[in-house]
Design a protein around this motif. Sequence first.
Motif, mmCIF file in Angstrom:
data_model
loop_
_atom_site.group_PDB
_atom_site.id
_atom_site.type_symbol
_atom_site.label_atom_id
_atom_site.label_comp_id
_atom_site.label_asym_id
_atom_site.label_seq_id
_atom_site.Cartn_x
_atom_site.Cartn_y
_atom_site.Cartn_z
ATOM 1 N N ASP A 2 0.827 -1.203 0.000
ATOM 2 C CA ASP A 2 0.000 0.000 0.000
ATOM 3 C C ASP A 2 0.862 1.253 0.000
ATOM 4 N N ASP A 32 -12.607 2.916 -7.644
ATOM 5 C CA ASP A 32 -12.780 1.858 -6.645
ATOM 6 C C ASP A 32 -11.415 1.393 -6.157
ATOM 7 N N GLY A 33 -11.301 1.210 -4.861
ATOM 8 C CA GLY A 33 -10.056 0.729 -4.283
ATOM 9 C C GLY A 33 -9.205 1.820 -3.680
ATOM 10 N N LEU A 34 -9.571 3.081 -3.907
ATOM 11 C CA LEU A 34 -8.834 4.183 -3.297
ATOM 12 C C LEU A 34 -9.668 4.825 -2.198
ATOM 13 N N LYS A 35 -9.009 5.178 -1.121
ATOM 14 C CA LYS A 35 -9.638 5.973 -0.071
ATOM 15 C C LYS A 35 -9.096 7.387 -0.242
ATOM 16 N N GLY A 47 -4.199 3.563 -0.800
ATOM 17 C CA GLY A 47 -4.607 2.384 -1.542
ATOM 18 C C GLY A 47 -3.433 1.545 -1.977
ATOM 19 N N GLU A 48 -3.748 0.559 -2.815
ATOM 20 C CA GLU A 48 -2.731 -0.324 -3.368
ATOM 21 C C GLU A 48 -1.768 0.500 -4.210
ATOM 22 N N LEU A 51 -2.188 0.985 -8.194
ATOM 23 C CA LEU A 51 -3.446 1.669 -8.495
ATOM 24 C C LEU A 51 -3.388 3.133 -8.088
ATOM 25 N N ALA A 52 -2.925 3.406 -6.885
ATOM 26 C CA ALA A 52 -2.891 4.782 -6.391
ATOM 27 C C ALA A 52 -1.930 5.655 -7.203
ATOM 28 N N THR A 55 -3.178 6.158 -10.870
ATOM 29 C CA THR A 55 -4.347 7.032 -10.910
ATOM 30 C C THR A 55 -3.949 8.478 -10.653
ATOM 31 N N ASP A 80 -0.009 2.178 4.321
ATOM 32 C CA ASP A 80 -1.283 2.862 4.532
ATOM 33 C C ASP A 80 -1.205 3.649 5.832
#
Length: 88
Positions: A2, A32-35, A47-48, A51-52, A55, A80
């Motif tokens: 993360d 989806d998958g991000l805070k 997030g992962e 992906l983070a 993005t 995280d």
Amino acid sequence: MDISIEISLYPLAQEKFKPEIWAFIHKLRAVDGLKVVTNGMSTQVFGEYDLAVQTVMAEIKHVHETVDAAVFVCKFIGGDRSQVEAES
């Protein structure tokens, strides 16, 4: 793995800068998958790792393609950090 990313966006030469900032935030929140957490100073993305980072970089590129000039200040922190406990 993360990651935690803190981002501040400063559109330059924009009289109405808030719509640009909120558009950036809304695009991050739609993934989806991000805070995504915001406050008056910055936006935090958790997030992962892949992906983070992918993005955030894609959205930074989009801002640079659509806004005359913008400055980003970013911090990338492994892990995280959304639930960091205070030391006693």
